[in-house]
Design an enzyme around this catalytic site. Sequence first.
Site, short mmCIF file in Angstrom:
data_model
loop_
_atom_site.label_atom_id
_atom_site.label_comp_id
_atom_site.label_asym_id
_atom_site.label_seq_id
_atom_site.Cartn_x
_atom_site.Cartn_y
_atom_site.Cartn_z
N ARG A 131 77.67 -125.86 43.75
CA ARG A 131 77.44 -126.86 44.78
C ARG A 131 78.70 -127.72 45.02
NH1 ARG A 131 72.27 -127.93 46.46
NH2 ARG A 131 72.60 -130.17 46.62
N CYS A 224 64.64 -138.22 48.30
CA CYS A 224 63.92 -137.66 49.44
C CYS A 224 62.52 -137.28 48.98
CB CYS A 224 64.67 -136.49 50.06
SG CYS A 224 64.91 -135.10 48.95
#
Length: 449
Positions: A131, A224
Amino acid sequence: MNLPEAFITKYQKLLGTESERFFASFEQPVKHGFRVNPLKKALPATIDLSEPTPFSRWGYFGRVKGKSMEHQTGAVYSQEPSAMMVGEVAAPKPGDRVLDLCAAPGGKSTHLASFLNQTGLLVTNEIMPKRAKILVENVERFGVKNALILNETPESIARSFPGFFDVVLVDAPCSGEGMFRKDPESVSYWTEDYPAKCADRQKTILNEAVKNIKPGGELVYSTCTFAPEEDEQMISWLLQTYPEFELVAIDKPAGVEDGRPEWADGNPELKKTARLFPHKVDGEGHFIAKLRFKSAISPEPKTREQSENLTKDQRQLLNEFISDYLPDFGPHRFMTFGDTVYLLNEGTPDLDKLKVKRPGLELGVFKKNRFEPSYALALSLDQQAFSHTINMTRDQWAKVVHGDTINVENTDQFKGWVLLVCEGQSVSFGKLVGTTVKNYFPKGLRFQA
Ligand SMILES: C[S@@+](CC[C@H](N)C(=O)[O-])C[C@H]1O[C@@H](n2cnc3c(N)ncnc32)[C@H](O)[C@@H]1O
């Protein structure tokens, strides 16, 4: 969508009659969005700016294709609309030192960079190596010059940057309930005890993150997910564990709600946090809290700065390139890793003990007796900043990103590096010989438009 039974029971209890509208929102289409890039002086006229979002000054509803010129040149960054509010709450000032601790793929980092406007220092970190690579690509495409990109643990960052930052963002790994609609597969990872497990990890991260903030500095925490364990309860734990932090009120656009004290320890201060629910706003959902570090006592900041390390020959090659091609470059410090040379940002501490992906903007590579400028440099330049540019059509752009050579007129018989530009956007470097432009678009990033 098949929501887990335990999820339904939990939110029926928490939301009462409102829960029906909450569950119904999972059947609605995903809301797409993008931010425009203020670091680029001109934007392509093709970007549809007809539907601004209320969440960011640079945010719009709509979809930009990944294989478009607008995306490749970093003129826009695709981002879920409610996620745009996080950067806006953090809103660092030009010149600030900013840490984005959990940064990949880079949505919030590129947003923070927009506020800094190439000043100060943005330390952007991602713990997962794969990532971190994507983070590098996105930060470079956005044309950010003042980023130090790391692939580190929060513990190591805390050791290297005690009391260093004006703003620290923890956009925490979470149970991702706000991702269910965008990524229906994520529902299958959800179990009743998943939020509690995520909360444990979030506490570990926050215990390190607080060490990085200077007195008077700010911590922004976001998820989130809707789970109170990871949202209000996390902030109430933080306030109890670190009484030298206080909540700062967040300006809330219409539809954005206050955090819910009753979902934690009842502390009314928690109303200062923000909840974005998908049945109340046009977005997937987020939780955001902003805290200020009240303490006057800072850990002894490390003062050793990273030093320059270019050889005499490397410096000469680089100076020649700058004087030939970069008329307004100004004074800068540089450092090398192997044969690659980078801009050294003001205030960069000693990087000795850190896994560094990029110490600063990658300028290029020394190859025997020559200097080859990098793709990242091209993307960070306005077309006026380079002495030789070639304006391409969209068809020529498609050839370049595919890795093909293009042919152009060359009336003044120039031979050397050219900045390839399409509709005002820097695309890549090429090398002009006769009427042929040799392609330097990076092999690993080539695509069929
Ligand atoms: C919500 S995502 C970040 C999204 C990003 N801020 C953006 O806007 O594009 C959380 C990130 O935290 C990273 N992460 C996972 N475990 C972590 C840990 N123990 N410490 C720090 N970061 C972690 C994940 O790999 C993931 O990239």
